[in-house]
Design a protein around this motif. Structure first.
Motif, PDB file in Angstrom:
ATOM      1  N   ARG A 125       0.847  -1.193   0.000  1.00 24.70           N
ATOM      2  CA  ARG A 125       0.000   0.000   0.000  1.00 24.70           C
ATOM      3  C   ARG A 125       0.887   1.250   0.000  1.00 24.70           C
ATOM      4  NH1 ARG A 125      -2.726   2.717   4.471  1.00 24.70           N
ATOM      5  NH2 ARG A 125      -1.575   1.275   5.821  1.00 24.70           N
ATOM      6  N   THR A 126       0.680   2.153  -0.952  1.00 27.07           N
ATOM      7  CA  THR A 126       1.477   3.379  -1.065  1.00 27.07           C
ATOM      8  C   THR A 126       0.549   4.601  -0.972  1.00 27.07           C
ATOM      9  OG1 THR A 126       1.321   3.579  -3.469  1.00 27.07           O
ATOM     10  CG2 THR A 126       3.030   2.118  -2.599  1.00 27.07           C
ATOM     11  N   CYS A 127       1.107   5.759  -1.223  1.00 26.80           N
ATOM     12  CA  CYS A 127       0.300   6.984  -1.170  1.00 26.80           C
ATOM     13  C   CYS A 127      -0.627   7.109  -2.381  1.00 26.80           C
ATOM     14  CB  CYS A 127       1.207   8.220  -1.100  1.00 26.80           C
ATOM     15  SG  CYS A 127       2.104   8.359   0.469  1.00 26.80           S
ATOM     16  N   LEU A 131      -4.236   6.997  -7.238  1.00 33.47           N
ATOM     17  CA  LEU A 131      -5.145   7.326  -6.141  1.00 33.47           C
ATOM     18  C   LEU A 131      -4.618   8.512  -5.351  1.00 33.47           C
ATOM     19  CD1 LEU A 131      -5.796   3.664  -4.899  1.00 33.47           C
ATOM     20  CD2 LEU A 131      -7.052   4.961  -6.640  1.00 33.47           C
ATOM     21  N   GLU A 132      -5.474   9.118  -4.544  1.00 34.63           N
ATOM     22  CA  GLU A 132      -5.097  10.250  -3.711  1.00 34.63           C
ATOM     23  C   GLU A 132      -4.555   9.744  -2.378  1.00 34.63           C
ATOM     24  OE1 GLU A 132      -8.222  13.086  -3.262  1.00 34.63           O
ATOM     25  OE2 GLU A 132      -8.859  12.936  -5.367  1.00 34.63           O
ATOM     26  N   SER A 133      -3.582  10.433  -1.834  1.00 33.31           N
ATOM     27  CA  SER A 133      -2.977  10.003  -0.574  1.00 33.31           C
ATOM     28  C   SER A 133      -3.920  10.244   0.599  1.00 33.31           C
ATOM     29  CB  SER A 133      -1.665  10.761  -0.348  1.00 33.31           C
ATOM     30  OG  SER A 133      -1.917  12.165  -0.228  1.00 33.31           O
ATOM     31  N   GLY A 134      -3.841   9.328   1.608  1.00 36.30           N
ATOM     32  CA  GLY A 134      -4.644   9.454   2.816  1.00 36.30           C
ATOM     33  C   GLY A 134      -6.134   9.428   2.558  1.00 36.30           C
ATOM     34  N   THR A 135      -6.566   8.682   1.556  1.00 38.27           N
ATOM     35  CA  THR A 135      -7.986   8.668   1.153  1.00 38.27           C
ATOM     36  C   THR A 135      -8.516   7.242   1.161  1.00 38.27           C
ATOM     37  OG1 THR A 135      -7.590  10.602  -0.256  1.00 38.27           O
ATOM     38  CG2 THR A 135      -9.609   9.333  -0.642  1.00 38.27           C
ATOM     39  N   PRO A 136      -9.724   7.019   1.724  1.00 37.42           N
ATOM     40  CA  PRO A 136     -10.319   5.674   1.686  1.00 37.42           C
ATOM     41  C   PRO A 136     -10.980   5.409   0.334  1.00 37.42           C
ATOM     42  CG  PRO A 136     -11.745   7.146   2.926  1.00 37.42           C
ATOM     43  CD  PRO A 136     -10.516   7.947   2.569  1.00 37.42           C
ATOM     44  N   TYR A 137     -10.844   4.164  -0.142  1.00 40.93           N
ATOM     45  CA  TYR A 137     -11.451   3.748  -1.404  1.00 40.93           C
ATOM     46  C   TYR A 137     -12.228   2.451  -1.197  1.00 40.93           C
ATOM     47  CZ  TYR A 137      -8.778   7.207  -4.045  1.00 40.93           C
ATOM     48  OH  TYR A 137      -8.269   8.380  -4.547  1.00 40.93           O
ATOM     49  N   LEU A 138     -13.335   2.338  -1.898  1.00 41.03           N
ATOM     50  CA  LEU A 138     -14.151   1.112  -1.894  1.00 41.03           C
ATOM     51  C   LEU A 138     -13.822   0.308  -3.142  1.00 41.03           C
ATOM     52  CD1 LEU A 138     -16.657  -0.430  -0.577  1.00 41.03           C
ATOM     53  CD2 LEU A 138     -18.012   0.742  -2.323  1.00 41.03           C
ATOM     54  N   PHE A 139     -13.401  -0.967  -2.965  1.00 42.88           N
ATOM     55  CA  PHE A 139     -13.041  -1.821  -4.094  1.00 42.88           C
ATOM     56  C   PHE A 139     -14.051  -2.956  -4.231  1.00 42.88           C
ATOM     57  CE2 PHE A 139      -9.091   0.154  -2.711  1.00 42.88           C
ATOM     58  CZ  PHE A 139      -8.597   0.641  -3.905  1.00 42.88           C
ATOM     59  N   ASP A 140     -14.436  -3.217  -5.475  1.00 47.31           N
ATOM     60  CA  ASP A 140     -15.373  -4.305  -5.783  1.00 47.31           C
ATOM     61  C   ASP A 140     -14.825  -5.133  -6.934  1.00 47.31           C
ATOM     62  OD1 ASP A 140     -17.573  -3.901  -3.956  1.00 47.31           O
ATOM     63  OD2 ASP A 140     -18.032  -2.075  -5.085  1.00 47.31           O
ATOM     64  N   VAL A 141     -15.086  -6.446  -6.845  1.00 50.47           N
ATOM     65  CA  VAL A 141     -14.707  -7.369  -7.912  1.00 50.47           C
ATOM     66  C   VAL A 141     -15.950  -8.144  -8.320  1.00 50.47           C
ATOM     67  CG1 VAL A 141     -13.322  -9.378  -8.558  1.00 50.47           C
ATOM     68  CG2 VAL A 141     -12.321  -7.577  -7.140  1.00 50.47           C
ATOM     69  N   TYR A 142     -16.214  -8.211  -9.632  1.00 47.29           N
ATOM     70  CA  TYR A 142     -17.346  -8.966 -10.161  1.00 47.29           C
ATOM     71  C   TYR A 142     -16.820 -10.158 -10.950  1.00 47.29           C
ATOM     72  CZ  TYR A 142     -20.173  -4.822  -9.090  1.00 47.29           C
ATOM     73  OH  TYR A 142     -20.799  -3.789  -8.460  1.00 47.29           O
ATOM     74  N   LEU A 143     -17.354 -11.328 -10.687  1.00 46.37           N
ATOM     75  CA  LEU A 143     -17.027 -12.532 -11.446  1.00 46.37           C
ATOM     76  C   LEU A 143     -18.159 -12.766 -12.444  1.00 46.37           C
ATOM     77  CD1 LEU A 143     -15.919 -15.963  -9.954  1.00 46.37           C
ATOM     78  CD2 LEU A 143     -17.651 -15.841 -11.712  1.00 46.37           C
ATOM     79  N   VAL A 144     -17.829 -12.883 -13.700  1.00 46.79           N
ATOM     80  CA  VAL A 144     -18.834 -13.102 -14.746  1.00 46.79           C
ATOM     81  C   VAL A 144     -18.523 -14.425 -15.430  1.00 46.79           C
ATOM     82  CG1 VAL A 144     -19.956 -12.165 -16.794  1.00 46.79           C
ATOM     83  CG2 VAL A 144     -19.019 -10.606 -15.065  1.00 46.79           C
ATOM     84  N   SER A 154      -7.508   2.380   2.679  1.00 46.77           N
ATOM     85  CA  SER A 154      -7.048   3.775   2.557  1.00 46.77           C
ATOM     86  C   SER A 154      -5.590   3.804   2.097  1.00 46.77           C
ATOM     87  CB  SER A 154      -7.162   4.505   3.903  1.00 46.77           C
ATOM     88  OG  SER A 154      -8.512   4.605   4.297  1.00 46.77           O
ATOM     89  N   THR A 155      -5.280   4.745   1.265  1.00 46.47           N
ATOM     90  CA  THR A 155      -3.876   4.945   0.859  1.00 46.47           C
ATOM     91  C   THR A 155      -3.096   5.576   2.010  1.00 46.47           C
ATOM     92  OG1 THR A 155      -4.555   7.074  -0.089  1.00 46.47           O
ATOM     93  CG2 THR A 155      -4.418   5.204  -1.600  1.00 46.47           C
ATOM     94  N   ARG A 156      -1.796   5.481   1.948  1.00 50.82           N
ATOM     95  CA  ARG A 156      -0.957   6.037   3.006  1.00 50.82           C
ATOM     96  C   ARG A 156      -0.970   7.556   2.927  1.00 50.82           C
ATOM     97  NH1 ARG A 156       2.132   2.271   5.585  1.00 50.82           N
ATOM     98  NH2 ARG A 156       2.423   0.244   4.519  1.00 50.82           N
ATOM     99  N   LYS A 157      -0.850   8.173   4.111  1.00 52.29           N
ATOM    100  CA  LYS A 157      -0.786   9.651   4.161  1.00 52.29           C
ATOM    101  C   LYS A 157       0.597  10.158   3.754  1.00 52.29           C
ATOM    102  CE  LYS A 157      -4.257  10.214   7.820  1.00 52.29           C
ATOM    103  NZ  LYS A 157      -4.527  10.767   9.171  1.00 52.29           N
ATOM    104  N   GLU A 158       1.612   9.413   4.206  1.00 60.38           N
ATOM    105  CA  GLU A 158       2.981   9.846   3.903  1.00 60.38           C
ATOM    106  C   GLU A 158       3.780   8.664   3.359  1.00 60.38           C
ATOM    107  OE1 GLU A 158       4.631  11.398   7.446  1.00 60.38           O
ATOM    108  OE2 GLU A 158       3.236  13.105   7.602  1.00 60.38           O
ATOM    109  N   CYS A 159       4.609   8.953   2.405  1.00 61.34           N
ATOM    110  CA  CYS A 159       5.427   7.890   1.807  1.00 61.34           C
ATOM    111  C   CYS A 159       6.892   8.318   1.765  1.00 61.34           C
ATOM    112  CB  CYS A 159       4.942   7.584   0.395  1.00 61.34           C
ATOM    113  SG  CYS A 159       3.265   6.913   0.344  1.00 61.34           S
TER     114      CYS A 159
END
Length: 441
Positions: A334-336, A408-421, A436-441
């Protein structure tokens, strides 16, 4: 010592009483022998018999009357025991309900429902009794095991097949929670609480009514139905199997909220449980059987679910899914501005589409709670789509794939989804993951 003289004989599996009138001290030898198999015997002896206080008396009409029948209930009534009218606080009634047969005595019911009592190898038991040993009060001797006198009490069964209920002095009772269209055998016993002696009414039997088929929406073989349920409401669906196939497979996928699923066939309950994600139910019956699917929301808000039923097992709705549909992230990767996720794949060739969504801080829990896991990938914004790729591995231990999402933006939470078709084009969504991405790298 004078030779033993036989003064009484009895052969059977019922209740028998013998009274000996002797002015002198007498030694009685009681010999008991099982004529068929291991058995249990209850013996009551007293020096001062008191009519009406030993075994409860039965009325002139000892029959049990069926006065009401429902789909899941039976109401029975009987005449009171004369002993109960005279010694009200000492007599109570107990009912035994089962699906096999009636019992002639409570002792016979005890022997069946309790742990079997094993007699000697020759299946015989002898007791020597002298009238001097009998005290002024009554005495009950139970079956003899390993040279010890033991008492076996009837116990409640947790299954639907046997039920034992004591109701006090009431002479009318409604038996609840029975299965529809099922024959039950009902026995009533009057029990003397002071002596534990009992008398059996004439057993009866009754069949519950067949459950009517409720008004339900039809399900078509092979099609997927999206069901929306408001509040704590419910929806009913019916399916009639076609062709020679005896097996039917139901696929239930809870999309939003928890759903209670009950499946019955011809009035008999086959499935009754909570579904929180995705469940398969393979049921074996007969051609042209009718299945009723009862779906009920377990929350106060809206619930939705997908229902699929098929009798064509050569066309599976989904590929064989992995053991877990969870998305995993790697803290070391996980990075910034990037996050790496991984998930388990299938042995069959399938397409996997990855989506990500930027979240406001503090809204992650609310976003997941409101997520509809049955939503189609097409309903997502194009800007949220990362990419789609195909993947499979015949070795399930190696059927793992990863994806690194960048930009992605640093220090920000993201929602990840995977769909199997899979081959049918119907998507299966993995459980959402917030990272969430790291605040500082």
């Amino acid at each position: 010592m004078e030779p033993m003289v036989t003064i009484f004989k009895y052969k059977g599996n019922d209740v028998e009483t013998y009274v000996s009138n002797s002015p002198h001290t007498t030694l009685h030898r009681l010999e008991l022998m099982s004529t068929e198999k291991d058995t249990s015997i209850k013996i009551y002896m007293t020096k001062h018999p008191k009519p009406g206080q030993l075994y409860p008396e039965l009325p002139n009409d000892p029959r049990i009357n069926i006065i009401g029948i429902g789909h899941t209930t039976v109401t029975v009534a009987w005449q009171p025991s004369p002993s109960a009218l005279q010694y009200n606080s000492d007599i109570q009634y107990c009912l035994l309900i089962n699906v096999k047969h009636n019992y002639k005595s409570l002792c016979a019911a005890e022997a069946t429902l309790s742990t079997r009592v094993r007699m000697n190898d020759n299946k015989a038991l002898s007791l020597f009794i002298t009238t001097d040993l009998l005290k002024q009060s009554e005495l009950i001797l139970h079956s003899k095991v390993n040279n010890r006198m033991t008492s076996h009490a009837i116990h409640k069964e947790s299954s639907w097949d046997v039920r034992h209920i004591c109701i006090g002095t009431n002479t009318i009772y409604t038996i609840h929670s029975l299965l529809p269209n099922t024959q039950y055998y009902i026995d009533v016993f009057a029990i003397n609480l002071l002596t534990n002696a009992s008398a059996a009414y004439t057993g009866t039997f009754s069949k519950t009514l067949e459950e009517p088929i409720p008004s339900a929406k039809p399900l078509k073989d092979g099609e997927v139905a999206l069901v929306n349920i408001s509040g704590k409401g419910y929806q009913l669906y019916s399916f009639q199997s076609q062709g020679p196939n005896r097996r039917v497979q139901f696929t239930i996928q809870a999309c939003a909220g928890d759903v209670w699923v009950q499946i019955t066939r011809n009035g008999r309950r086959l499935v009754s449980e909570m579904v929180e994600d995705l469940r398969y139910f393979t049921l074996k019956g007969k051609p042209a059987d009718t299945y009723i699917v009862h779906l009920q929301s377990m929350g106060t808000s809206r619930a939705s679910t997908k229902v699929h039923v098929t009798s064509h097992f050569y066309r599976p709705l989904f590929p064989i899914l992995p053991e877990s549909l969870k998305i995993k992230s790697f803290n070391k990767l996980r990075t910034c501005d990037s996050i790496t996720i991984a998930w388990l794949g299938t042995q069959e060739r399938a397409k996997y589409c990855v989506y990500r969504k930027r979240l406001e801080k503090g809204h992650a829990t609310k976003e997941i709670m409101n997520k509809d896991i049955c939503s189609e990938p097409e309903a997502r914004k194009k800007s949220e789509k990362v990419r789609c790729k195909t993947f499979h591995n015949l070795n399930l231990q190696r059927a793992v794939t990863t994806e690194t999402i960048r930009g992605l933006e640093s220090g920000t939470p993201y929602l990840f989804d995977v769909y199997l078709v899979g081959p049918t084009g119907i998507p299966i969504k993995y459980k959402s993951k917030v990272v969430s991405t790291r605040k500082e790298c």
